[in-house]
Design a protein around this motif. Sequence first.
Motif, PDB file in Angstrom:
ATOM      1  N   ASP A  17       0.820  -1.208   0.000  1.00 19.23           N
ATOM      2  CA  ASP A  17       0.000   0.000   0.000  1.00 19.23           C
ATOM      3  C   ASP A  17       0.858   1.264   0.000  1.00 19.23           C
ATOM      4  O   ASP A  17       0.624   2.212   0.747  1.00 19.23           O
ATOM      5  CB  ASP A  17      -0.981   0.004   1.178  1.00 19.23           C
ATOM      6  CG  ASP A  17      -2.137   0.956   0.944  1.00 19.23           C
ATOM      7  OD1 ASP A  17      -2.472   1.212  -0.234  1.00 19.23           O
ATOM      8  OD2 ASP A  17      -2.698   1.458   1.939  1.00 19.23           O
ATOM      9  N   ILE A  18       1.860   1.271  -0.862  1.00 21.60           N
ATOM     10  CA  ILE A  18       2.788   2.393  -1.000  1.00 21.60           C
ATOM     11  C   ILE A  18       2.210   3.378  -2.017  1.00 21.60           C
ATOM     12  O   ILE A  18       1.667   2.974  -3.039  1.00 21.60           O
ATOM     13  CB  ILE A  18       4.172   1.879  -1.496  1.00 21.60           C
ATOM     14  CG1 ILE A  18       4.772   0.885  -0.518  1.00 21.60           C
ATOM     15  CG2 ILE A  18       5.117   3.022  -1.786  1.00 21.60           C
ATOM     16  CD1 ILE A  18       5.238   1.460   0.776  1.00 21.60           C
ATOM     17  N   ASN A  19       2.332   4.668  -1.760  1.00 27.26           N
ATOM     18  CA  ASN A  19       1.782   5.654  -2.688  1.00 27.26           C
ATOM     19  C   ASN A  19       2.628   5.774  -3.958  1.00 27.26           C
ATOM     20  O   ASN A  19       3.699   5.178  -4.082  1.00 27.26           O
ATOM     21  CB  ASN A  19       1.587   7.020  -2.006  1.00 27.26           C
ATOM     22  CG  ASN A  19       2.884   7.757  -1.726  1.00 27.26           C
ATOM     23  OD1 ASN A  19       3.959   7.413  -2.196  1.00 27.26           O
ATOM     24  ND2 ASN A  19       2.781   8.810  -0.923  1.00 27.26           N
ATOM     25  N   CYS A  20       2.141   6.560  -4.891  1.00 29.49           N
ATOM     26  CA  CYS A  20       2.783   6.683  -6.201  1.00 29.49           C
ATOM     27  C   CYS A  20       4.175   7.305  -6.122  1.00 29.49           C
ATOM     28  O   CYS A  20       5.091   6.865  -6.832  1.00 29.49           O
ATOM     29  CB  CYS A  20       1.895   7.474  -7.152  1.00 29.49           C
ATOM     30  SG  CYS A  20       1.373   9.081  -6.501  1.00 29.49           S
ATOM     31  N   ALA A  21       4.355   8.314  -5.289  1.00 29.52           N
ATOM     32  CA  ALA A  21       5.667   8.969  -5.191  1.00 29.52           C
ATOM     33  C   ALA A  21       6.721   8.002  -4.655  1.00 29.52           C
ATOM     34  O   ALA A  21       7.818   7.890  -5.207  1.00 29.52           O
ATOM     35  CB  ALA A  21       5.580  10.196  -4.288  1.00 29.52           C
ATOM     36  N   HIS A 116      -5.631   2.341  -5.865  1.00 26.32           N
ATOM     37  CA  HIS A 116      -4.542   2.200  -6.839  1.00 26.32           C
ATOM     38  C   HIS A 116      -5.022   2.266  -8.283  1.00 26.32           C
ATOM     39  O   HIS A 116      -4.569   1.523  -9.135  1.00 26.32           O
ATOM     40  CB  HIS A 116      -3.749   0.920  -6.575  1.00 26.32           C
ATOM     41  CG  HIS A 116      -3.370   0.759  -5.145  1.00 26.32           C
ATOM     42  ND1 HIS A 116      -2.591   1.684  -4.471  1.00 26.32           N
ATOM     43  CD2 HIS A 116      -3.694  -0.184  -4.232  1.00 26.32           C
ATOM     44  CE1 HIS A 116      -2.439   1.295  -3.220  1.00 26.32           C
ATOM     45  NE2 HIS A 116      -3.100   0.175  -3.040  1.00 26.32           N
ATOM     46  N   MET A 117      -5.908   3.195  -8.549  1.00 28.12           N
ATOM     47  CA  MET A 117      -6.457   3.298  -9.896  1.00 28.12           C
ATOM     48  C   MET A 117      -5.446   3.841 -10.906  1.00 28.12           C
ATOM     49  O   MET A 117      -5.683   3.768 -12.098  1.00 28.12           O
ATOM     50  CB  MET A 117      -7.735   4.132  -9.904  1.00 28.12           C
ATOM     51  CG  MET A 117      -7.547   5.579  -9.544  1.00 28.12           C
ATOM     52  SD  MET A 117      -9.107   6.481  -9.440  1.00 28.12           S
ATOM     53  CE  MET A 117      -9.740   6.285 -11.069  1.00 28.12           C
ATOM     54  N   CYS A 118      -4.308   4.318 -10.450  1.00 27.62           N
ATOM     55  CA  CYS A 118      -3.281   4.831 -11.352  1.00 27.62           C
ATOM     56  C   CYS A 118      -2.192   3.795 -11.649  1.00 27.62           C
ATOM     57  O   CYS A 118      -1.102   4.154 -12.090  1.00 27.62           O
ATOM     58  CB  CYS A 118      -2.642   6.085 -10.768  1.00 27.62           C
ATOM     59  SG  CYS A 118      -3.731   7.516 -10.785  1.00 27.62           S
TER      60      CYS A 118
END
Length: 139
Positions: A17-21, A116-118
Amino acid sequence: MKEYITKRVHKLYWEEDINCARTSLICLSELFEIDIEQQTIWSAVGLHGAGGYRAQCGLVEGALMFIGIYFHMLGRSEAEIVSACFDLASAFEKNFGSLRCLELRPTGFSENDPPHMCEDLTCRAIGFAYQYILGIAKQ
């Protein structure tokens, strides 16, 4: 490389669950075989559109952070690093149409968005940044 990015992004998003950055920063560091201090990873925890504010895309921010680290290790001057960051941002905007999270997310932002739609955009953006950084590092 594309397969590696796809698998790694999926794992970071769905298992950690890591963000995009942070995903961008981690993937680029692994692709270039550069160790990143954990404190640096922590510093990117709120860089997904400025903490969800929908500002600059975390994929861009992670790549810019990586350029600062990597180019410093290559012995580049601060002016060269700033120029490389500017050039990446310009190229990213031309390629993807924006630097803003709000405009890059497939459906913008909604409380009903799936997680996580990206993911697809992330894979493409990391691949783009990797190729771009390879090219400018040789200059």
